[in-house]
Scaffold this motif. Structure first.
Motif, mmCIF file in Angstrom:
data_model
loop_
_atom_site.group_PDB
_atom_site.id
_atom_site.type_symbol
_atom_site.label_atom_id
_atom_site.label_comp_id
_atom_site.label_asym_id
_atom_site.label_seq_id
_atom_site.Cartn_x
_atom_site.Cartn_y
_atom_site.Cartn_z
ATOM 1 N N THR A 173 -5.735 -0.482 -3.632
ATOM 2 C CA THR A 173 -4.885 0.058 -2.571
ATOM 3 C C THR A 173 -3.653 0.660 -3.212
ATOM 4 O OG1 THR A 173 -3.782 -2.067 -2.278
ATOM 5 C CG2 THR A 173 -5.703 -1.592 -0.879
ATOM 6 N N ASP B 193 -0.639 0.141 -2.815
ATOM 7 C CA ASP B 193 0.385 -0.834 -3.205
ATOM 8 C C ASP B 193 -0.190 -1.951 -4.067
ATOM 9 O OD1 ASP B 193 -1.144 -1.996 -1.274
ATOM 10 O OD2 ASP B 193 0.520 -2.599 0.026
ATOM 11 N N ARG C 79 -4.322 -0.261 4.892
ATOM 12 C CA ARG C 79 -3.806 0.136 3.586
ATOM 13 C C ARG C 79 -4.554 1.388 3.110
ATOM 14 N NH1 ARG C 79 -2.373 -5.489 2.719
ATOM 15 N NH2 ARG C 79 -0.251 -5.492 1.880
ATOM 16 N N THR D 67 -5.610 -6.899 4.324
ATOM 17 C CA THR D 67 -5.382 -6.092 5.516
ATOM 18 C C THR D 67 -6.660 -6.044 6.345
ATOM 19 O OG1 THR D 67 -4.485 -3.978 6.301
ATOM 20 C CG2 THR D 67 -6.038 -3.890 4.454
ATOM 21 N N TYR E 194 1.263 6.717 3.173
ATOM 22 C CA TYR E 194 1.249 5.405 3.829
ATOM 23 C C TYR E 194 0.288 5.462 5.009
ATOM 24 C CZ TYR E 194 4.353 7.695 7.215
ATOM 25 O OH TYR E 194 4.894 8.542 8.155
ATOM 26 N N CYS F 27 0.262 -4.765 5.823
ATOM 27 C CA CYS F 27 0.159 -3.322 6.051
ATOM 28 C C CYS F 27 0.992 -2.544 5.044
ATOM 29 C CB CYS F 27 0.640 -3.010 7.475
ATOM 30 S SG CYS F 27 0.461 -1.291 7.968
ATOM 31 N N GLN F 28 0.509 -1.373 4.682
ATOM 32 C CA GLN F 28 1.297 -0.479 3.830
ATOM 33 C C GLN F 28 1.843 0.624 4.744
ATOM 34 O OE1 GLN F 28 -0.648 2.199 1.184
ATOM 35 N NE2 GLN F 28 1.357 3.065 0.648
ATOM 36 N N CYS G 235 -0.747 -0.304 11.564
ATOM 37 C CA CYS G 235 -1.102 -1.580 10.929
ATOM 38 C C CYS G 235 -2.263 -2.221 11.691
ATOM 39 C CB CYS G 235 0.111 -2.518 10.928
ATOM 40 S SG CYS G 235 1.368 -2.040 9.705
#
Length: 497
Positions: free
Chosen positions: A397, A399, A489, A448, A482, A414-415, A486
């Motif tokens: 992902t 992040d 990701r 996620t 992004y 969430c990202q 949410c």
């Protein structure tokens, strides 16, 4: 020559098998022979985690393109090799080593190279037994001294036309032409000689009478010799005319004498008897030829002459050329698009000078390269603490959440915009791939509910119901990406070798 994508995994080194038959494992392999003119091909497929590769990996199959269709079919596969990923949390370093083989080697009768490809599982920077697969790049076998018999020459030209048949029978004679014009009359025959003059009648008793009337002129005979001129008698008294004596019998025609000089004209004698008819003159010249009669019918055509002799056989085809040696060249590859952390560039081809270069000079030149592969340094191995290896790619992902994390087990679920980030160097936004959805998402959740692909489509992972869970889920701010809802990701990927 065809060039593959520069993004070739470690196992594509097997493409050097332009002269390889079958390959085994643990350093053992069977030797093979090259058929001049065939191209080498490879194909790879993902290997799921299991008994062959604990953490999954790739299977590479190779062989010669015998039917020249540009694809490696099952029947053309000559060997295969497995490259397994290291277990979760342990990096697996791909290595390759080469060793020259002399002529007479048990694997390559004509000499060549042994290429060992594998993963340095114990991290000692060398390939130990059980860590590699050996393949053998054998030099091509020299072609025969004489090439194959050339194709049969083209059929010779047709022989010359046979002799003309015999002439047909002569046509019927044409009709007689019209009678030609009468030729000119022949010259008149010579006049017969003058007959002898008859005896003169008795002179009358009386005085010489007057000159009697001139008798009729006789036919002119041939001119005789001129007689002498008689003296002129005294002119008597014209008496009564005496009776004309009878004409004497004609004398025989005398031969024509030579023409004498013309004398003075004598007195005209009595008419002599008519001379005999002169001989017929010579035939006049032939009259003009009559018009040509019409042409007779053409005779039947003669029989066709026999077929001419067969042309000479075409010349023997040129002798085939000798086979070419397979060459391999390895050079350092700097860090860049082909290998993020640098590595080795491996090129292979025939020493044939095609399409450019010098044939048989034992050096692989740029124009002779058939295929290029890259063995990248281990910096490209997946970090299994934050990524998953599948089908040659590391998936993570944006992040870098742990793949096995459950909801609420890592920082956040969430990202979102607050954690928007650029795509790291060497990575790309992962394109939508149904096989990833089917084979990766059921096993990993990345902390996620859903994972978002580069096209904005999202699919549920291990922490959510499987299947689609939204579209247009990808947003960006400048160069930072992004998920706009949410719990989701953004999924990224890069080469995993």
């Amino acid at each position: 020559m065809n060039r593959p994508s520069p993004y070739v995994s470690l196992v594509s080194l097997v493409a050097i098998a332009a002269a390889v038959a079958c390959s085994g494992s643990d350093g053992a392999a069977d030797s093979g022979a090259v058929k001049a003119g065939d191209s080498s091909l490879i194909r790879s497929s993902a290997v799921a985690a299991g008994k062959d590769c604990v953490a999954g990996g790739s299977k590479v199959e190779f062989g010669l393109d015998a039917d020249a269709d540009g694809k490696l079919s099952d029947a053309e596969v000559q060997g295969s090799a497995l490259i397994c990923s290291g277990p979760s949390g342990v990096e697996s370093h791909g290595l390759v080593t080469t060793k020259e083989l002399p002529a007479g080697d048990g694997h390559c009768a004509t000499g060549g190279l042994e290429v060992d490809v594998g993963s340095d599982k114990n991290g000692n920077q060398k390939l130990d037994a059980g860590e590699f697969t050996a393949t053998y790049v054998c030099n091509g076998v020299a072609g025969p001294a004489d090439g194959a018999t050339g194709a049969t020459g083209a059929t010779g030209e047709h022989g010359a036309t046979g002799a003309t048949g015999s002439v047909g029978a002569t046509g019927a004679t044409g009709g007689v032409g019209a009678t030609g014009a009468t030729g000119e009359s022949g010259a008149t025959g010579a006049t017969g000689g003058v007959g002898a003059t008859g005896s003169t009648g008795a002179t009358g008793a009386g005085a010489t009478g007057s000159t009697g009337a001139v008798g009729a002129t006789g036919a002119v005979g041939a001119t005789g010799a001129t007689g002498g001129t008689g003296s002129t008698g005294a002119t008597g008294v014209a008496g009564a005319s005496g009776a004309t004596g009878s004409t004497g019998a004609p004398g025989a025609t005398g031969a024509t004498g030579a023409t004498g000089a013309t004398g003075s004209t004598g007195s005209t004698g009595s008419t002599g008897a008519t001379g005999s008819t002169g001989s017929t003159g010579s035939t006049g010249s032939t009259g003009a030829v009559g018009a040509t009669g019409s042409t007779g019918a053409t005779g039947a055509t003669g029989a066709v002459g026999g077929t001419g002799a067969t042309g000479a056989a075409g010349s023997t085809g040129a002798t085939g050329s000798n086979g070419f040696t397979v060459l391999l060249k390895m050079t350092a590859e700097p860090a860049g698009a082909n290998c993020i952390g640098g590595g080795q560039k491996i090129e292979i081809g025939l020493d044939d000078g095609l399409p450019t270069g010098t044939a048989r000079n034992t050096t692989l030149e740029a124009g002779e390269v058939d295929q290029t592969s890259y063995v990248c340094n281990s910096t490209l191995a997946c970090d299994f603490s934050n990524s998953v290896l599948y089908a040659g790619y590391c998936y993570a992902t944006l992040d870098f959440a742990p793949p096995t994390a459950a909801i609420g087990a890592w920082i956040n679920n969430c990202q979102s915009l607050s954690t928007a980030a650029p795509v790291p160097t060497g990575w790309v936004l992962a394109p939508e791939d149904a096989t990833v959805v089917a084979n990766v998402f059921p096993n990993y959740g990345w902390g996620t509910h859903c994972l978002v692909f580069s096209n904005g489509n999202a699919y549920g992972g291990k922490n959510h119901a499987l299947g689609a869970c939204g579209t247009n889920m990808l947003s960006y701010s400048g160069a930072n990406y992004y998920a706009n809802t949410c719990a989701r990701r953004v999924l990224i990927r890069r080469r995993g070798f």
